[in-house]
Each structure stands twice: as C-alpha cells, then as structure tokens.
Scaffold this motif. Structure first.
Motif, mmCIF file in Angstrom:
data_model
loop_
_atom_site.group_PDB
_atom_site.id
_atom_site.type_symbol
_atom_site.label_atom_id
_atom_site.label_comp_id
_atom_site.label_asym_id
_atom_site.label_seq_id
_atom_site.Cartn_x
_atom_site.Cartn_y
_atom_site.Cartn_z
ATOM 1 N N ILE A 352 51.391 -12.083 -46.068
ATOM 2 C CA ILE A 352 51.069 -12.903 -44.895
ATOM 3 C C ILE A 352 50.005 -12.209 -44.054
ATOM 4 C CG2 ILE A 352 52.000 -13.817 -42.713
ATOM 5 C CD1 ILE A 352 53.056 -15.409 -44.933
ATOM 6 N N MET A 353 50.189 -10.898 -43.837
ATOM 7 C CA MET A 353 49.221 -10.168 -43.017
ATOM 8 C C MET A 353 47.848 -10.156 -43.657
ATOM 9 S SD MET A 353 50.861 -6.837 -41.271
ATOM 10 C CE MET A 353 49.320 -6.173 -40.635
ATOM 11 N N LEU A 354 47.829 -9.853 -44.975
ATOM 12 C CA LEU A 354 46.541 -9.819 -45.673
ATOM 13 C C LEU A 354 45.876 -11.189 -45.612
ATOM 14 C CD1 LEU A 354 46.757 -7.723 -48.953
ATOM 15 C CD2 LEU A 354 45.422 -7.319 -46.917
ATOM 16 N N LEU A 416 26.927 -14.004 -52.178
ATOM 17 C CA LEU A 416 28.230 -13.706 -52.781
ATOM 18 C C LEU A 416 28.367 -12.205 -53.018
ATOM 19 C CD1 LEU A 416 30.689 -15.242 -53.918
ATOM 20 C CD2 LEU A 416 29.628 -15.077 -56.144
ATOM 21 N N VAL A 417 27.297 -11.647 -53.592
ATOM 22 C CA VAL A 417 27.314 -10.231 -53.934
ATOM 23 C C VAL A 417 27.390 -9.366 -52.672
ATOM 24 C CG1 VAL A 417 25.777 -8.414 -54.732
ATOM 25 C CG2 VAL A 417 26.217 -10.396 -56.167
ATOM 26 N N TYR A 418 26.583 -9.725 -51.676
ATOM 27 C CA TYR A 418 26.562 -8.911 -50.473
ATOM 28 C C TYR A 418 27.878 -8.970 -49.713
ATOM 29 C CZ TYR A 418 21.963 -6.865 -50.028
ATOM 30 O OH TYR A 418 20.878 -6.063 -50.183
ATOM 31 N N SER A 419 28.566 -10.122 -49.794
ATOM 32 C CA SER A 419 29.778 -10.224 -48.975
ATOM 33 C C SER A 419 31.027 -9.747 -49.707
ATOM 34 C CB SER A 419 29.952 -11.645 -48.459
ATOM 35 O OG SER A 419 29.925 -12.551 -49.515
ATOM 36 N N THR A 420 30.898 -9.406 -50.995
ATOM 37 C CA THR A 420 32.107 -8.975 -51.719
ATOM 38 C C THR A 420 32.751 -7.708 -51.140
ATOM 39 O OG1 THR A 420 31.373 -10.056 -53.720
ATOM 40 C CG2 THR A 420 33.015 -8.346 -53.976
ATOM 41 N N PRO A 421 31.979 -6.670 -50.805
ATOM 42 C CA PRO A 421 32.655 -5.469 -50.281
ATOM 43 C C PRO A 421 33.274 -5.688 -48.899
ATOM 44 C CG PRO A 421 30.407 -4.965 -50.941
ATOM 45 C CD PRO A 421 30.530 -6.450 -50.937
ATOM 46 N N ASN A 422 32.841 -6.755 -48.217
ATOM 47 C CA ASN A 422 33.314 -7.022 -46.859
ATOM 48 C C ASN A 422 34.817 -6.921 -46.680
ATOM 49 O OD1 ASN A 422 31.615 -7.342 -44.848
ATOM 50 N ND2 ASN A 422 31.352 -9.558 -45.019
ATOM 51 N N ALA A 423 35.520 -7.702 -47.498
ATOM 52 C CA ALA A 423 36.975 -7.769 -47.338
ATOM 53 C C ALA A 423 37.607 -6.415 -47.647
ATOM 54 C CB ALA A 423 37.558 -8.835 -48.243
ATOM 55 N N ILE A 424 37.077 -5.735 -48.682
ATOM 56 C CA ILE A 424 37.647 -4.442 -49.070
ATOM 57 C C ILE A 424 37.463 -3.434 -47.935
ATOM 58 C CG2 ILE A 424 37.580 -2.611 -50.806
ATOM 59 C CD1 ILE A 424 36.238 -4.683 -52.674
ATOM 60 N N LEU A 425 36.251 -3.422 -47.385
ATOM 61 C CA LEU A 425 35.970 -2.474 -46.305
ATOM 62 C C LEU A 425 36.766 -2.805 -45.049
ATOM 63 C CD1 LEU A 425 32.102 -2.076 -46.676
ATOM 64 C CD2 LEU A 425 33.841 -0.380 -47.168
ATOM 65 N N THR A 426 36.861 -4.078 -44.738
ATOM 66 C CA THR A 426 37.595 -4.457 -43.526
ATOM 67 C C THR A 426 39.067 -4.111 -43.660
ATOM 68 O OG1 THR A 426 36.092 -6.308 -43.317
ATOM 69 C CG2 THR A 426 38.037 -6.340 -41.933
ATOM 70 N N GLU A 427 39.614 -4.466 -44.803
ATOM 71 C CA GLU A 427 41.041 -4.189 -45.029
ATOM 72 C C GLU A 427 41.298 -2.691 -44.908
ATOM 73 O OE1 GLU A 427 43.921 -2.424 -47.303
ATOM 74 O OE2 GLU A 427 42.106 -2.849 -48.442
ATOM 75 N N ALA A 428 40.426 -1.891 -45.526
ATOM 76 C CA ALA A 428 40.607 -0.444 -45.483
ATOM 77 C C ALA A 428 40.438 0.073 -44.058
ATOM 78 C CB ALA A 428 39.614 0.237 -46.419
ATOM 79 N N GLY A 429 39.453 -0.475 -43.356
ATOM 80 C CA GLY A 429 39.211 -0.049 -41.983
ATOM 81 C C GLY A 429 40.428 -0.297 -41.103
ATOM 82 N N LEU A 430 40.997 -1.495 -41.225
ATOM 83 C CA LEU A 430 42.179 -1.816 -40.422
ATOM 84 C C LEU A 430 43.332 -0.886 -40.791
ATOM 85 C CD1 LEU A 430 42.232 -5.721 -40.312
ATOM 86 C CD2 LEU A 430 41.425 -4.123 -38.604
ATOM 87 N N THR A 441 47.033 -1.279 -51.476
ATOM 88 C CA THR A 441 45.594 -1.216 -51.715
ATOM 89 C C THR A 441 45.119 0.213 -51.506
ATOM 90 O OG1 THR A 441 45.207 -1.638 -49.397
ATOM 91 C CG2 THR A 441 45.254 -3.548 -50.837
ATOM 92 N N TRP A 442 43.848 0.444 -51.794
ATOM 93 C CA TRP A 442 43.268 1.765 -51.514
ATOM 94 C C TRP A 442 43.339 2.053 -50.011
ATOM 95 C CZ3 TRP A 442 38.503 0.329 -54.895
ATOM 96 C CH2 TRP A 442 38.815 0.521 -56.245
ATOM 97 N N GLY A 443 43.104 1.033 -49.238
ATOM 98 C CA GLY A 443 43.175 1.201 -47.787
ATOM 99 C C GLY A 443 44.566 1.650 -47.357
ATOM 100 N N ASN A 444 45.564 1.108 -48.021
ATOM 101 C CA ASN A 444 46.945 1.452 -47.701
ATOM 102 C C ASN A 444 47.230 2.926 -48.006
ATOM 103 O OD1 ASN A 444 49.581 0.501 -46.887
ATOM 104 N ND2 ASN A 444 50.188 0.917 -48.982
ATOM 105 N N ILE A 445 46.675 3.417 -49.120
ATOM 106 C CA ILE A 445 46.836 4.834 -49.455
ATOM 107 C C ILE A 445 46.189 5.694 -48.367
ATOM 108 C CG2 ILE A 445 46.172 6.638 -51.107
ATOM 109 C CD1 ILE A 445 46.463 4.567 -53.319
ATOM 110 N N LEU A 446 45.008 5.271 -47.940
ATOM 111 C CA LEU A 446 44.319 5.996 -46.867
ATOM 112 C C LEU A 446 45.126 5.970 -45.571
ATOM 113 C CD1 LEU A 446 40.546 5.094 -47.001
ATOM 114 C CD2 LEU A 446 41.520 7.349 -46.737
ATOM 115 N N ALA A 447 45.712 4.803 -45.293
ATOM 116 C CA ALA A 447 46.502 4.666 -44.067
ATOM 117 C C ALA A 447 47.696 5.613 -44.102
ATOM 118 C CB ALA A 447 46.972 3.229 -43.913
#
Lengths: 492, 362
Positions: A352-354, A416-430, A441-447
């Motif tokens: 739900i959060m994602l 499409l190509v330019y916006s693909t990393p967007n979600a990954i980076l945002t999720e990891a940032g949050l 996710t990788w972001g979760n490991i970092l968190a």
C-alpha cells in the motif's frame, strides 16, 4: 498492422542509432546484464519473499553484522562460518549400563585472533521404536588442553515420541563448565560475563588482570576438539539400527558461527545481503519500469489530446501541468508516505505504501512529456499530409495513430528511459530518510543500514547504493544515446 | 498597446502561480486530514495526557475514590478533545489552519521535535523557526549550488567549442555517472571516507549551529568554524551536481552554436570570445537563467534527504521533523514557503523573459 510496422521501423532505426554510439553500446550491455539477472532472480525468488526476507528462519544461523569473507584482504580478522554435518561422520560406538553411546570428535581450528560469533547444534531425527531416552553432551578441549565439560548437556524423553527436534544455541552448561575448568579463577569469574559472552570463554585464554580487577579473555588460536556424546537408553534395539537412523536424519549438525559471511556479508539480523541484493534486481526494474510506463502513457495521451484537439481541453491540460510543476514534489511524497506509514496497519502495508508513493510520482511526473508531445503534435498537425488525410476523410484516431504517433516514438522512448530510474531513486531516498515501507528493495536494505547499522559497515551501505546507481546509469546512458536521436543537433 | 498586452500576460501568469500556491497548501492539508494522520497524532497526544493525568491523580495524597477518579479523568479527556477540536471533523480543523497559513499567520508549533531542530524554546513562533533554519540551508545548500552554477557557466562555454574532444567526452561521461548517483548516497560515502576512515571531517554536524549563530550576529571569526563543518557537504554537492549542470549548460549552448548565424559568424573569422558574447550568450540566456534561478530557488527548501544524512539542521531537516511529528501547522507553513519561493522565482522569470527576449514583447 501498418501502424505496428511503422513503429517497428522507427524502433529498429532507433536501435541502430543507439548502437552506433559508445554510450549506447555500454548502456545496451548493462541493460542486457540487468535483464538477465532480473529474470534469473525472479525465477529463483522464494514465494512470499517479503516474509522470507523479514523473518526467514535461516538467518539465525548466520553471523550478524558480518563483513564479507573477502574482507580479510582488507585487514579484517575473518573467521569463516564452519559447518559440520555429523550424519556423514562415523562415531565411536560404546555400550554402558543399558545405554548406547555415540562419540563424535570434531576438530575445529581457530586461525584468526578473534572469537567466533556463536555455535549451534541442530538435531532433527527419528529414532527407532524402543529408544526411551536420548542425551546429548558436548565437551570442549581447548588447544592448551583445558577441558570444558558439558557446555551442553540435554536429555530428551522419548517414551511417547520417536522424533527429536532440537536447536541448541544457548549453552546452558557454560557457567558450570568454565567454573569447574578454571578452579584457580573461581573467585574472580563473573557469572553474567560468562553467560553473556560464552564464546569468549570457550575460544579464549583466561587470565586475571590485577589492574582491571577482572578476568580478561584473549582469543586463543589453535586446535579445538568438540567431543559430542549422544547416548540412548534403549530397550531391545541394536546400535546399528540407531546409527542408521542417525545417518538418515534430516539434520544433525554443529555450526561454529564465523565473523565474516559469504560474498556480501550480513546485516543486523544475520540476513545474507548477497541474497537481498540479488532479489532486489527484479524488484528495482519492475518498479522503475512500472512508474515510467504509467507516467509516460499519461504524458503521451495528455500531450496528444492537448495538441490535437486544442481549445478548452488544451488550455486546462496546460494549466494543470503548470500548477503541478509549481508544487514541491518531494515534500508531498514524504508527507503521503509518512501519513500512510502512521495510519495504516494492515498486513499489506508495504504494498500500500509503495503504491501510494508511486501514484504520487506518476501524477506529478507526466507533465514534462505532455508539453513536448503537445508541441510536436501541433507542428505535425499543420503538415500538408495531415490536411490531405483529413480531406480524404480519415478519422482523428487514424490520423493520430498513423501520422502523428509514429513520429513521436523516439521522444516517447527517451522519456521512458529517462524516467525509469526515478521511482527507484525516489523509493530509495525515502527509505534512507527513514520512511520505511518494509518491502525488500535495495532502498529498504539501505534504510536498515541507516537505522540499525553504523556508518562504518560499508558492506551494508555501499552495495545497495552502487546497484541503484548502476541501474540508473544504464538508463541515463541509454537516454544520452537516445537524446542524439531526438535532437540531431547534439550530434557532431 | 504592447505594454498593456505584456501586463495582461504577466497578470494572468501571476494568477495561475497564485492558484498553484493555494493548491499546494490545500493539497497538503487534504493529505494530512484525509489520511487521518493528524487525528492519529492528536489522539495519541490526548491519550498520553489523559494517562499522565490519571497517574497524577491516583498517586496524589488525596486520592479520589475510583468512581470520582474515572469521572475526573473522563472530564479531563473531554476538555482535551474540545481543546484540540477533536469533537469536530478534520475539515473544520484543517481549513482554518490553511487559511491562516495563506495569510502568513503561521502561528506556533506544538511539536518539540520541530523546535529542537531550530534549537529554540518549545512552542516557538513558526516564523522564528524558519528564520533560524533558513540561513543554515543557505550556508550549505544554496552556497554549494551557487558554486556548481559558477563552475557550469565557466566550463560549459569552454567545452562547447570542443564538442567531441577528449575533455568534452570526459565531461559527458562524468555527467552521466553523476546523474546516476543520488546525492544522499555520495554523502554517505563521503561521511564514511572523510569522517570515519580519515577522520578529517566532523562526524556530527549539529554543532555548526553555534558558529552560524555567531556569524549571523556579526562575529566574522566564526567563519572558520562554519567552514570547518560546511566543507564536506558543499564538496559533496559540488562533486555530484557539477556534472549534470555542466552537461545541461553545454546542451543549451550547443543548440545555439549549431544555428546558422553562429556558423556565419565563425565563417567570418570572428574570435571565439566575441562570437560567444555576441551570438551565443544572448539567445541561450533565457533557458540558462531559468535553470539558474529555479535551481537556486529550489535550494531554499533544503535538500531534505541530504540534510538528513549529514544531520544538518536546515530547512529540509525541519520539514522532515515536522512530518514525522505530525505537526500540521509547521508542515503547512513550510509547504507554503517552499512553494512561495518557487512561484516568486517563476514570476521573476516571466518578467525577465520579457526583458531578455524581445520576441515576447512583440
């Protein structure tokens, strides 16, 4: 069909253009690498991976906060994980007063000047009928000859069952064993110290420090022998029968936990980071592409409608893009994610959060593309061949799909190509910020690394970031190559 | 006639930007209310106070009998519910808050976490808190961004004549790589290397507050103290953002360089500097100015994640503290300020376009 073939034509042209550039070639190789790993990981991914990662029962055997094994080359004292499968070993068999005793002598060599993180004895077996009782006792003989008697001594009643299922990682007998082995230190040994750090007393040299007024332990490298006695009180059962059932048991093993683990080390729960990072590949690509596809699709439709139909629709879409462009995205994202994190308590909270995070991202990120598509549509619309098509009576849909859309393909692909990393980076940032959704996710490991680790645990912090950057680099390079396709002026 | 036309266009833009500002604040209020976030926060505050009140009553020497105690506690609870407005739906509480924010009546913060970031007394004025945190963000993030822009404006024109040369390729590669790395991750690596491995940078950045306060009150000697803390974050931002910035300035210049009139100027053999000044800078000015102004305006909100990594007590950390403590008033105020700065920058740009680009005036 002809529309598809036109798009295909356009695509093969793009592909040729991309591969003619260095950045395009690198991006292509990286992309293939990412896709292959992701597909492979997606196939191997355990069902209910979130739960597997979160509460996986296999993590308890791993050392915690352990650097990877190759960290020994960086100067870390590394004790490898040592696993003994007792089923394959031939014990010495003896019989005494209605008991059959199997004795295993296991030699363990401690090379590094450090203490193993722990030990664990695991038994899961079915004994033949007639075995009334089993007893497992473990002694340790240290390199200096000191014998710690009965650090494990456990008795299992088998009158009503024939299954033994045991995992022993708490050494109940350690205090008595140490006290009896070091009689000269008995007045200064502290019970709490021994029961909190049993490994220091098994694998250490004990000496009394006058200055500190307590017993000091220093790692004692050398050859240790674990004497494991498994004895059975039996009624009419042959030793061979029991031995056979022991050999066939599901699990019968001794594990001396190391201080280093695997290829990528472990986190605070002992989770194998290599696994988390590996399964993170398909997750990262999936969320990246999903969000990029959604926002690109909305951008294309909005831009086409805006440019083609004009008038009031155009005006309102343009103003909407304008207004949304002025709203600060990251603060809104943080607010939405945090609000849901604090108010929603369902089982499916991670998803739900994602989804909420991605919904906000999608809603706020289609504007740029819509404006480009609009202006291109406007210029194509005024071309003579479009007017000709209209004059012949072609429908709007036909004009859009046959004359306009195919020309937009490179732009759509680039977006499409330019916006693909967007979600990954945002999720990891949050996640790094501390807003945790709990999806592995990788972001979760970092968190987790930020929350439960220290910054010096580089094996926990660096790899997820590298992988996030690798994925985004792939798409950035691809975008660079595509940019020259859409903007020929950038070419030399 | 023309002046009137320009004024109408600008007034229309101003109206839409103001609309954007309203929508940003309303949206924030809507998220806070509709998800039930502020209700959750207020309920937990009330529960905590009620629990403390019951505790105080039952441990006091004149302990009331159980029935009386329950009645008193219930009465206190009702008072608190009325005080926090929990007897009304969330709309009734949020909308006045939004309206107050819009007229810049920002009020006081109830959240100790928020005042803690600023280092002020509890229950401080939100405007004071913002005034305290803003300079810290300016000293780190705006300064860093300004350095980045300076570098980009020097290097961009330099490489634009050397498209395809080794240095140009290196810059493009650097930009691509740095575009891929998030700043906050590079920040983590920088901390790992400089603060923990080499020990040349501080590990805790909060103490910078003392030096910034001293500097703001006119003590120039505090500058070295500020620099001692600020160099690592600034280098981090400069290292990461220079690449993409140079790349985008380069791209904007290339579009102009490939124009026929530049080729013609080159064919006439004019010196590089003169071509740059006369034929390239002017047409490329408006997109570059746009980027510069919006970039600088964007920094005033702080880089929330990067500030959090450095534990830098600026605007980003302030916003995050407001969000995690569920302080609706501060969240609304900050959203308003962030959007206001951006919207003002956009409006200045609209005016500048008229000045810079004669075509708009026609």
């Amino acid at each position: 069909m002809s529309v598809l073939s036109k798009i295909y034509e356009s695509w093969s042209w793009i592909r040729k253009e991309i591969l003619s550039q260095v950045s395009g070639k690198v991006a292509f190789v990286l992309l293939i690498f990412l896709v292959v790993i992701s597909v492979y990981a997606a196939f191997l991914m355990p069902p209910d991976y979130t739960k597997y990662w979160d509460v996986g029962s296999k993590w308890v055997d791993n050392p915690q906060n352990a650097p990877p094994e190759w960290a020994s080359y960086l100067g870390y004292t590394c004790i490898p994980q040592t696993y003994y499968d007792l089923r394959s070993l031939k014990p010495a068999v003896s019989e005494a007063s209605a008991r059959i005793v199997f004795t295993y002598n296991i030699t363990y060599t401690l090379e590094a000047r450090d203490f193993p993180q722990g030990m664990r004895l695991k038994v899961y077996t079915t004994v033949p009928q007639g075995v009334r009782n089993a007893r497992i006792r473990v002694d340790v003989i240290k390199p200096d000859g000191t014998r710690l008697p009965a650090i494990i001594d456990i008795s299992i009643d088998l009158t009503n069952t024939s299954t033994i299922s045991l995992t022993i990682d708490k050494l109940e007998g350690i205090v008595t064993a140490v006290m009896s082995a070091y009689r000269d230190l008995i007045s200064v040994l502290r019970v709490e110290d021994i029961s909190i750090f049993p490994m220091k007393y098994i694998f250490g040299n004990l000496s009394y420090s006058e200055t500190l007024k307590k017993v000091e332990t220093t790692p004692l490298p050398g050859r240790y022998v674990f004497v494991i006695d498994v004895s059975f009180r039996v009624f009419n059962v042959q030793p061979q029968e029991i031995l056979r059932s022991v050999e066939k048991s599901k699990e019968f093993s001794l594990l001396i936990k190391g201080t280093c683990y695997g290829l990528m080390g472990t986190d605070y729960k002992g989770r194998d980071l290599a696994e988390g990072l590996f399964y993170g590949f398909p997750i990262a690509l999936a969320i990246g592409l999903l969000v990029a596809l959604a926002s690109t699709a909305i951008g294309v439709v909005a831009g086409l409608v805006s440019g083609y139909y004009g008038g009031f629709i155009d005006e309102s879409i343009q103003r909407t893009v304008d207004v949304m462009g002025s709203i600060p995205l990251l603060p809104i994202l943080i607010l939405v994610a945090q609000s849901i994190a604090k108010t929603y308590a369902g089982e499916d909270k991670p998803i739900i959060m994602l989804s909420a995070i991605f919904a906000v991202l999608i809603v706020f990120s289609w504007g740029g593309l819509a404006i480009i598509i609009r202006s291109m549509t406007l210029s194509i619309k005024s071309e003579l061949y479009v007017e000709a098509a209209k004059a012949v009576g072609a429908s709007n849909l036909r004009i859009i799909s046959k004359h306009i859309l195919p020309q937009l393909v490179p732009y759509i692909a680039a977006s499409l190509v330019y916006s693909t990393p967007n979600a990954i980076l945002t999720e990891a940032g949050l996640s790094v910020l501390g807003i945790k959704h709990g999806f592995p996710t990788w972001g979760n490991i970092l968190a987790d690394a930020r929350q439960y680790g220290t910054i010096s645990q580089w094996w926990w912090i660096l790899p997820p970031g590298f992988l996030i950057a690798l994925v985004s680099l792939t798409f950035v390079l691809l975008g660079l190559a595509l940019e020259k396709v859409v903007e020929p002026r950038l070419r030399r | 006639m023309h002046i009137l036309g320009v004024a109408t266009v600008l007034a229309r833009r101003a109206a839409f930007l103001a609309l954007a500002l309203f929508i940003a604040v309303f949206l924030t209020g809507l998220i806070l209310g509709a998800t039930g976030y502020i209700d959750t926060i207020i309920n937990s505050i009330i529960d905590e106070e009620v629990r403390a009140y019951r505790q105080a009553l039952s441990s006091s020497p004149q302990k009331p009998p159980p029935d009386e105690l329950n009645r008193l506690v219930e009465q206190r609870k009702q008072e608190l519910i009325a005080y926090w407005g929990m007897d009304k739906p969330w709309q009734a509480r949020i909308i006045p808050m939004i309206l107050n924010t819009l007229i810049l009546n920002l009020g006081r913060t109830p959240s100790p976490e928020v005042t803690n970031v600023a280092g002020l007394m509890p229950n401080s004025l939100i405007s004071d808190i913002i005034a305290t945190c803003l300079p810290r963000t300016i000293f780190m993030i705006t300064l860093a961004e300004a350095i980045v822009i300076l570098i980009a404006l020097v290097v961009g024109p330099f490489v634009v004549y050397r498209i395809g040369s080794l240095i140009d390729r290196l810059i493009v590669a650097y930009a691509a790589v740095m575009n891929a790395f998030p700043i906050w991750w590079i920040a983590l690596v920088m901390l790992l290397v400089f603060s923990y491995s080499f020990g040349v940078a501080p590990r805790q950045f909060r103490p910078v507050v003392t030096y910034i306060n001293a500097l703001l009150s006119g003590d120039i000697t505090a500058l070295t103290g500020v620099l001692n803390y600020v160099w690592l974050p600034i280098i981090t931002i400069v290292v990461v953002l220079s690449g993409p910035w140079i790349y985008s300035v380069r791209a904007m210049l290339i579009r102009v360089v490939k124009e026929d009139f530049v080729t013609a100027a080159m064919a006439r053999g004019l010196p590089e500097k003169q071509i740059l000044r006369r034929y390239i800078i002017r047409p490329a000015a408006s997109p570059i100015v746009t980027n510069v102004l919006l970039g600088l305006a964007g920094t005033l909100g702080g880089y929330i994640i990067t500030e959090s990594v450095f534990d830098w007590p600026g605007m980003g950390t302030l916003y995050y503290a407001a969000v995690t403590s569920g302080d609706a008033q501060t969240i609304l105020a900050l959203t308003y300020v962030f959007t206001l700065v951006y919207v003002i920058a956009r409006f200045i740009l609209e005016v500048l376009y008229v000045v810079l680009d004669p075509r708009v005036r026609l």
